[in-house]
Design a protein around this motif. Structure first.
Motif, mmCIF file in Angstrom:
data_model
loop_
_atom_site.group_PDB
_atom_site.id
_atom_site.type_symbol
_atom_site.label_atom_id
_atom_site.label_comp_id
_atom_site.label_asym_id
_atom_site.label_seq_id
_atom_site.Cartn_x
_atom_site.Cartn_y
_atom_site.Cartn_z
ATOM 1 N N PRO A 285 12.578 0.669 2.562
ATOM 2 C CA PRO A 285 11.801 1.521 3.472
ATOM 3 C C PRO A 285 11.959 1.154 4.944
ATOM 4 O O PRO A 285 11.695 1.976 5.797
ATOM 5 C CB PRO A 285 10.354 1.307 3.033
ATOM 6 C CG PRO A 285 10.425 0.537 1.770
ATOM 7 C CD PRO A 285 11.720 -0.171 1.752
ATOM 8 N N SER A 286 12.373 -0.083 5.235
ATOM 9 C CA SER A 286 12.530 -0.401 6.654
ATOM 10 C C SER A 286 13.626 -1.427 6.843
ATOM 11 O O SER A 286 13.997 -2.139 5.923
ATOM 12 C CB SER A 286 11.216 -0.908 7.233
ATOM 13 O OG SER A 286 11.012 -2.228 6.813
ATOM 14 N N ARG B 47 13.146 4.474 -0.969
ATOM 15 C CA ARG B 47 12.274 3.686 -1.828
ATOM 16 C C ARG B 47 12.762 2.236 -1.910
ATOM 17 O O ARG B 47 11.979 1.305 -1.826
ATOM 18 C CB ARG B 47 12.245 4.290 -3.231
ATOM 19 C CG ARG B 47 11.124 3.767 -4.109
ATOM 20 C CD ARG B 47 11.338 4.174 -5.544
ATOM 21 N NE ARG B 47 11.452 5.622 -5.729
ATOM 22 C CZ ARG B 47 10.403 6.428 -5.874
ATOM 23 N NH1 ARG B 47 9.193 5.942 -5.879
ATOM 24 N NH2 ARG B 47 10.580 7.716 -6.032
ATOM 25 N N LEU C 118 5.063 4.359 5.213
ATOM 26 C CA LEU C 118 5.288 4.163 3.780
ATOM 27 C C LEU C 118 4.460 3.030 3.173
ATOM 28 O O LEU C 118 4.519 2.809 1.974
ATOM 29 C CB LEU C 118 6.778 3.956 3.502
ATOM 30 C CG LEU C 118 7.613 5.218 3.768
ATOM 31 C CD1 LEU C 118 9.090 4.930 3.698
ATOM 32 C CD2 LEU C 118 7.244 6.317 2.799
ATOM 33 N N SER D 292 3.872 9.454 -1.175
ATOM 34 C CA SER D 292 5.012 9.348 -2.076
ATOM 35 C C SER D 292 6.311 9.454 -1.275
ATOM 36 O O SER D 292 6.386 10.157 -0.269
ATOM 37 C CB SER D 292 4.953 10.408 -3.171
ATOM 38 O OG SER D 292 5.618 11.562 -2.752
ATOM 39 N N PHE D 293 7.301 8.721 -1.760
ATOM 40 C CA PHE D 293 8.589 8.715 -1.070
ATOM 41 C C PHE D 293 9.226 10.099 -1.119
ATOM 42 O O PHE D 293 9.878 10.530 -0.174
ATOM 43 C CB PHE D 293 9.512 7.666 -1.705
ATOM 44 C CG PHE D 293 9.068 6.257 -1.451
ATOM 45 C CD1 PHE D 293 9.515 5.571 -0.332
ATOM 46 C CD2 PHE D 293 8.198 5.611 -2.310
ATOM 47 C CE1 PHE D 293 9.100 4.273 -0.085
ATOM 48 C CE2 PHE D 293 7.778 4.323 -2.062
ATOM 49 C CZ PHE D 293 8.228 3.651 -0.945
ATOM 50 N N PHE E 254 7.742 12.187 1.586
ATOM 51 C CA PHE E 254 8.216 11.758 2.900
ATOM 52 C C PHE E 254 9.581 12.376 3.200
ATOM 53 O O PHE E 254 9.806 12.921 4.276
ATOM 54 C CB PHE E 254 8.306 10.224 2.925
ATOM 55 C CG PHE E 254 8.672 9.653 4.256
ATOM 56 C CD1 PHE E 254 7.739 9.550 5.267
ATOM 57 C CD2 PHE E 254 9.962 9.210 4.500
ATOM 58 C CE1 PHE E 254 8.071 9.024 6.498
ATOM 59 C CE2 PHE E 254 10.303 8.677 5.726
ATOM 60 C CZ PHE E 254 9.358 8.586 6.719
ATOM 61 N N ALA F 145 8.111 2.093 8.086
ATOM 62 C CA ALA F 145 7.304 1.016 7.503
ATOM 63 C C ALA F 145 5.819 1.266 7.732
ATOM 64 O O ALA F 145 4.988 0.925 6.886
ATOM 65 C CB ALA F 145 7.712 -0.323 8.108
#
Lengths: 308, 263
Positions: free
Chosen positions: B260-261, B257, B105, B110-111, B114, B102
């Motif tokens: 994210p957390s 995406r 991101l 960009s995801f 990552f 978190a």
């Protein structure tokens, strides 16, 4: 006042539960905005949708002046409720890492990190591993990493609720400085914090926005005369108070009462003041305090969040 | 691209600080070297074990060098696979549950970067470790038995590395889908085991099945067996595996995406 962020009809539904229900508000450029509400009101869900950590079920979040297709996250600096870090990194390394991910050059990230470590007061701990930081130090580092790329909007989720009173004061003072540099949105369930720092407040309750506006306007619009009465704890006075509350004269309303005190909201201050004073002398009550003033935001906050 | 490199460098730094860069290669080297050495000393080990009846004569045929290398590939196929799955099993779920995902991101990252930076970092270390381990196996095979041609060793190493990479990617994907690290490792290993059992038990040829890769790798060491495997079918399997890796990465990215957390 130019609008920086506008939120329209934002809704988030988790399975059956409606966490955020069709809320809309605007945040003006350079304002400090508090998102208030009791626990579970939907503050964090709203904030997480703003930062992109959560996809809204419906609704729009729009920054004015942002190019088509630009990443909203470029403009936002975010400090979550409990910031998490890589324990094996040093504080300075994390800041440089965060800065570079926000697109700063290596040189820029390094100088900005030093500057921010100094500013949040952990310069001496910059070379230590984050794993050994205290809660307060992590909160400061969290604030520093949110500021690294000079965001247009700084979003803080309950920035002081996990801190001890001293840390709380210091972080509040820091936010107070920051609000002169950028737009700040922070959530809290403590009204006092909001009153101290903010220009505008948004009050949420059960996923809905119950009240929004500038602090000054809200204070003005909801100003009612208030009499606050305290008596000694002897039997006679207490019996009188218990009895009197049930047969208050017209135009006076009790808002909150404890064992030895009551807050009264009056329609007309003068009549109320005369009536109360007359009653007090007549029944020979041992009065300890009588304060006559105006309703505070706290009264309003309580009224909004406890309304049926 | 710069941001991708920054993420990639952070992953390497983490592997250095956590000493993964030390223990993973060492484990593979020990694993690779132990097979030829154990095979070489097997008659001595058996005779000194002491529970053989008096007068028993042990005669083991000396294995061919490529057989020794193939059996060390088998070791990599079991314990090596386990090491890879274990080192990937919490790659994404831990970032998510600890809250660091978190933190990162919400920045303009960009995801895809990552996920792929993490993937590339872990797999590059795994590949290097495997190559060290396989080189150790090759070295001891030459020293204790006889030489094996390097071209065949290289071909088998590439095929087997692809298999390891595939299983590693599966573990990474499952770590994005499943909260529990142990369950993610199990899912990856179970999928790998299933594919390789299917490839060896079903009576028809399965060009599409990545589970063939370990067998192909071992087979490519054997000059006599080469001819049976047309190179086209090997290429097809390799391509299918590469596509499967890409799909697994797409799934992992999609999962990060959309969530994210955890908190």
């Amino acid at each position: 006042m130019s609008v920086l962020l506008s939120v329209e009809q934002l809704t988030k539904r988790f399975d059956e539960e409606l966490a955020v229900d069709n809320i809309g508000f605007e945040i003006g450029e350079g304002r400090c905005v508090a998102l208030l509400g009791p626990n579970g009101a939907g503050k964090t869900t709203t904030i997480r949708m703003l930062t992109g950590l959560l996809q809204p079920t419906s609704g729009t979040i729009q920054f004015s002046g942002m190019k088509q297709g630009q990443d909203r996250r470029e403009w936002i600096g975010y400090l979550p409720q409990t910031p998490a870090f890589y324990g094996w990194m040093t504080g300075r390394e994390f800041l440089v890492y965060a800065g570079r991910l926000c697109g700063l050059s290596a040189k820029e990230a390094a100088s900005r990190s030093n500057e921010l470590l100094e500013r949040v007061g952990i310069a001496s701990a910059g070379k230590r591993k984050i794993g050994g930081y205290s809660g307060g130090m992590k909160q400061r580092l969290g604030l520093a990493q949110a500021l690294i790329h000079r965001p247009r909007l700084l979003v803080l989720d309950e920035p002081v609720s996990a801190l001890d009173p001293i840390g709380r004061r210091e972080v509040m003072a820091m936010i107070g400085e920051l609000k002169n540099e950028t737009t700040v949105l922070f959530s809290t369930h403590v009204l006092h914090d909001a009153e101290e720092l903010c220009d505008d407040i948004l009050i949420m309750r059960r996923g809905q926005l119950s009240l929004a506006g500038s602090l000054a306007t809200l204070r003005e619009e909801n100003r009612e005369p208030v009499l606050s009465l305290e008596i000694e704890e002897d039997d006679h006075s207490r019996q009188w108070l218990a009895g009197w509350i049930n047969k208050l004269p017209n135009g006076i309303l009790a808002t909150s009462e404890t064992r030895g005190s009551v807050r009264l909201i009056a329609q007309d201050l003068e009549t109320a003041r005369r009536a109360v004073l007359k009653e007090l002398t007549k029944s020979e009550v041992s009065l300890s305090k009588l304060e006559i003033g105006h309703s505070t935001l706290e009264d309003l906050f309580l009224k909004v969040v406890t309304a049926p | 691209m710069t941001k991708w490199l920054i993420l990639f460098r952070k992953e390497w730094l983490e592997m250095i600080r956590s000493y993964k860069i030390v223990w993973l290669p060492i484990s593979f080297i020990v694993l690779g070297a132990s097979q030829p050495i154990a095979t070489y000393f097997m008659p001595d080990i058996l005779s000194s074990a002491g529970n053989m009846p008096e007068g028993a004569i042990i005669s083991l045929p000396t294995p061919k060098p490529f057989e020794v290398l193939a059996s060390s590939l088998q070791q990599f196929g079991v314990i090596g696979l386990l090491l890879i799955a274990l080192s990937n099993m919490s790659a994404l779920s831990l970032e998510r549950s600890s809250g660091t995902a978190a933190m990162i991101l919400v920045k303009p990252v960009s995801f895809v970067s990552f996920v792929t930076a993490k993937w590339a970092a872990i797999l590059s270390l795994s590949m290097v470790s495997f190559l060290f381990g396989y080189s150790a196996a090759w070295y001891y095979t030459i020293a204790l038995f006889d030489s094996v041609r390097w071209l065949e060793v290289l071909l088998s190493a590439m095929l087997f590395a692809l298999w390891l990479g595939f299983v590693g990617t599966l573990a990474l994907m499952f770590s994005s889908l499943i909260r529990s690290a142990a369950a993610a490792a199990f899912s990856a290993l179970a999928t790998a085991a299933l594919l390789s059992i299917v490839s060896s038990t079903l009576p028809f040829k399965q060009v599409w099945n990545p589970g063939r890769l370990p067998t192909l790798a071992a087979g490519s060491l054997d000059t006599a067996q080469h001819i049976n495997n047309s190179s086209l079918s090997v290429w097809l399997t390799a391509i299918v595996t590469a596509v499967a890796i890409a799909i697994a990465l797409v799934i992992a990215t999609g999962s990060m995406r959309s969530r994210p957390s955890d908190v």
